[in-house]
Write a protein that holds these residues in place. Structure first.
Motif, PDB file in Angstrom:
ATOM      1  N   LEU A 148       0.876  -1.173   0.000  1.00  0.00           N
ATOM      2  CA  LEU A 148       0.000   0.000   0.000  1.00  0.00           C
ATOM      3  C   LEU A 148       0.914   1.224   0.000  1.00  0.00           C
ATOM      4  N   LEU A 149       0.836   2.006  -1.061  1.00  0.00           N
ATOM      5  CA  LEU A 149       1.674   3.199  -1.165  1.00  0.00           C
ATOM      6  C   LEU A 149       0.905   4.391  -0.617  1.00  0.00           C
ATOM      7  N   SER A 150       1.619   5.400  -0.182  1.00  0.00           N
ATOM      8  CA  SER A 150       0.910   6.605   0.249  1.00  0.00           C
ATOM      9  C   SER A 150       1.718   7.834  -0.104  1.00  0.00           C
ATOM     10  N   MET A 177      -1.903   5.289 -10.387  1.00  0.00           N
ATOM     11  CA  MET A 177      -3.179   5.817  -9.885  1.00  0.00           C
ATOM     12  C   MET A 177      -2.951   6.807  -8.746  1.00  0.00           C
ATOM     13  N   ILE A 178      -2.000   6.483  -7.886  1.00  0.00           N
ATOM     14  CA  ILE A 178      -1.761   7.358  -6.740  1.00  0.00           C
ATOM     15  C   ILE A 178      -1.207   8.696  -7.222  1.00  0.00           C
ATOM     16  N   GLU A 179      -0.381   8.641  -8.263  1.00  0.00           N
ATOM     17  CA  GLU A 179       0.178   9.879  -8.802  1.00  0.00           C
ATOM     18  C   GLU A 179      -0.922  10.723  -9.437  1.00  0.00           C
ATOM     19  N   ALA A 180      -1.801  10.063 -10.197  1.00  0.00           N
ATOM     20  CA  ALA A 180      -2.902  10.787 -10.849  1.00  0.00           C
ATOM     21  C   ALA A 180      -3.823  11.429  -9.813  1.00  0.00           C
ATOM     22  N   SER A 213      -2.946   3.927  -2.167  1.00  0.00           N
ATOM     23  CA  SER A 213      -3.336   3.003  -3.224  1.00  0.00           C
ATOM     24  C   SER A 213      -2.201   1.988  -3.383  1.00  0.00           C
ATOM     25  N   THR A 214      -2.498   0.847  -3.972  1.00  0.00           N
ATOM     26  CA  THR A 214      -1.406  -0.083  -4.278  1.00  0.00           C
ATOM     27  C   THR A 214      -0.831   0.196  -5.669  1.00  0.00           C
ATOM     28  N   ASP A 215      -1.421   1.117  -6.423  1.00  0.00           N
ATOM     29  CA  ASP A 215      -1.004   1.359  -7.807  1.00  0.00           C
ATOM     30  C   ASP A 215      -0.273   2.696  -7.929  1.00  0.00           C
ATOM     31  N   PRO A 216       1.009   2.668  -8.284  1.00  0.00           N
ATOM     32  CA  PRO A 216       1.807   3.891  -8.324  1.00  0.00           C
ATOM     33  C   PRO A 216       1.259   4.922  -9.309  1.00  0.00           C
ATOM     34  N   HIS A 237     -11.305   8.802  -8.331  1.00  0.00           N
ATOM     35  CA  HIS A 237     -10.145   7.900  -8.431  1.00  0.00           C
ATOM     36  C   HIS A 237     -10.440   6.651  -7.607  1.00  0.00           C
ATOM     37  N   ALA A 238     -11.145   5.722  -8.236  1.00  0.00           N
ATOM     38  CA  ALA A 238     -11.715   4.589  -7.505  1.00  0.00           C
ATOM     39  C   ALA A 238     -10.667   3.733  -6.792  1.00  0.00           C
ATOM     40  N   ALA A 239      -9.450   3.682  -7.304  1.00  0.00           N
ATOM     41  CA  ALA A 239      -8.438   2.806  -6.706  1.00  0.00           C
ATOM     42  C   ALA A 239      -7.703   3.469  -5.546  1.00  0.00           C
ATOM     43  N   CYS A 240      -8.125   4.681  -5.168  1.00  0.00           N
ATOM     44  CA  CYS A 240      -7.414   5.429  -4.122  1.00  0.00           C
ATOM     45  C   CYS A 240      -8.335   5.779  -2.956  1.00  0.00           C
TER      46      CYS A 240
END
Lengths: 255, 255
Positions: free
Chosen positions: A177-179, A231-234, A226-229, A202-205
């Protein structure tokens, strides 16, 4: 690519065992320590319980938590004194007998050779639920214990930390899980709509909002997870733009 | 004299609500703070759970904990943003509707009069489970909430602390759990038999053993707990004598 073990969320629970935490005598340090370490292994700390040094309380928690999480970690109650009942309680929860682990006995014999020898109390620390493995303790001799999906650690934070260290990379997890944190000198209640609209877009965040008062000013840190780098950036850029459009400059990395 | 309300043990549970504790981002400070405050009210913190900002997790914990303790305290999740779901979850756990509390609305109108006015997000903080009372917040406007035996506090530790402060003396408890600490530069495993024999000889007391390493030396603090001042004194003197007879000078108050 297809679905792999990495696509699902791996979870752990933590059971903190000890009257000293419940009395307020000792400030817990293991929750944050275990949480941060688990995240590096790609495992999410899903729930925590703190219980007293009482067998029924430990048994109830172990059964509830080990059953619905991939892993259960416990801290505390594995020393040599009468109030150290974790091993007996976990064995009882699993309907297993308690046995002396031969390698644990050797480790303790060696450790105490120059420290007055292995007495009956010290030998208690070689007791494990039948079938258990040991977790190395480079700090103070007495090992931690793994039985099934349960990891039994010391309560003293730096010993628990050493035990976690020796487990690093040995436990299956998924994506971390990234933050990303952005800070803002604004009352969170002024931008609540912006936060929830951005999260919805941003559904994945997920976006967490953590207000504070500092130097007489109101501010908040917004944490995008999010677990997706990508998506988290967006999501983070979108949030930052929206906040700046409202006239609230953001501080990358948080305040 | 007879049996009075003071002769039974009053217990509370604490439910800490927040992703930020489970992610390790925030070091919890409320467990120790609530524990120490409860003890001054003659109430024992019997168990703690930490759950995520997720309604099902909160509902499950509230039902389990409020039912078997005299009181349940919660911290976190009562702010103005989308991730603040504590009020809705507790209302759901109790099968109660959520309503705007008129006095809470007034307090917020007053507080935000000079801070940009009461918007929709801020008005969220006036929402309570139907039938609830307010807990004063001298720090930041938005009040805490009491519904039945459940006390809903802010997550920010100094605001939670102010809310506890305003509850001081208003909640029924029993006799305080007293504790006396003696320290000793000894490995707890050398005196384990002494500790358990002393505990057995003083039925109204528990002895906790808390080892540490400091300045390259091994030591331990022994904490004697009881609700009875005379018993705790007798147990502590007995323990101190036994340790000194074994050649381990004790340090009153702990190390």
């Amino acid at each position: 690519m297809g679905t792999s073990a990495n696509d699902r969320i791996w979870t752990a629970a933590l059971l903190v065992i000890g009257d000293e935490i419940l009395s307020g005598r000792t400030q817990d340090r293991n929750i944050a320590q275990v949480a941060l370490w688990l995240n590096l292994q790609g495992i999410r700390l899903a729930e925590v319980r703190v219980v007293a040094d009482r067998q029924e309380a430990i048994v109830e928690a172990v059964r509830a938590l080990a059953g619905r999480n991939d892993y259960l970690f416990t801290t505390g109650g594995i020393g040599p004194t009468h109030d150290d009942i974790t091993v007996d309680a976990i064995a009882a929860a699993l309907d297993l007998p308690v046995v002396i682990h031969p390698r644990a006995r050797e480790i303790l014999e060696e450790y105490y050779a120059s420290r007055g020898g292995l007495n009956e109390a010290r030998l208690r620390m070689a007791r494990v639920p039948e079938g258990a493995d040991l977790i190395e303790n480079r700090m103070s001799g007495a090992p931690g214990i793994r039985i099934g999906n349960i990891y039994i650690l010391a309560g003293v934070p730096h010993i628990a930390g050493m035990m976690l260290d020796s487990l690093t990379g040995t436990i299956t997890g998924g994506r971390r899980l990234l933050s990303v944190t952005v800070g803002c000198w604004v009352a969170e209640s002024e931008v609540a709509d912006t936060l929830s609209a951005t999260e919805r877009a941003h559904a994945a965040c997920q976006i967490g909002s953590y207000p504070f008062f500092r130097d007489g000013r109101v501010g908040a840190n917004f944490v995008v997870r999010s677990t997706d780098p990508a998506m988290i950036e967006a999501c983070t850029s979108d949030l930052s733009e929206r906040l700046e459009l409202l006239g609230h400059p953001i501080i990358e990395g948080g305040i």
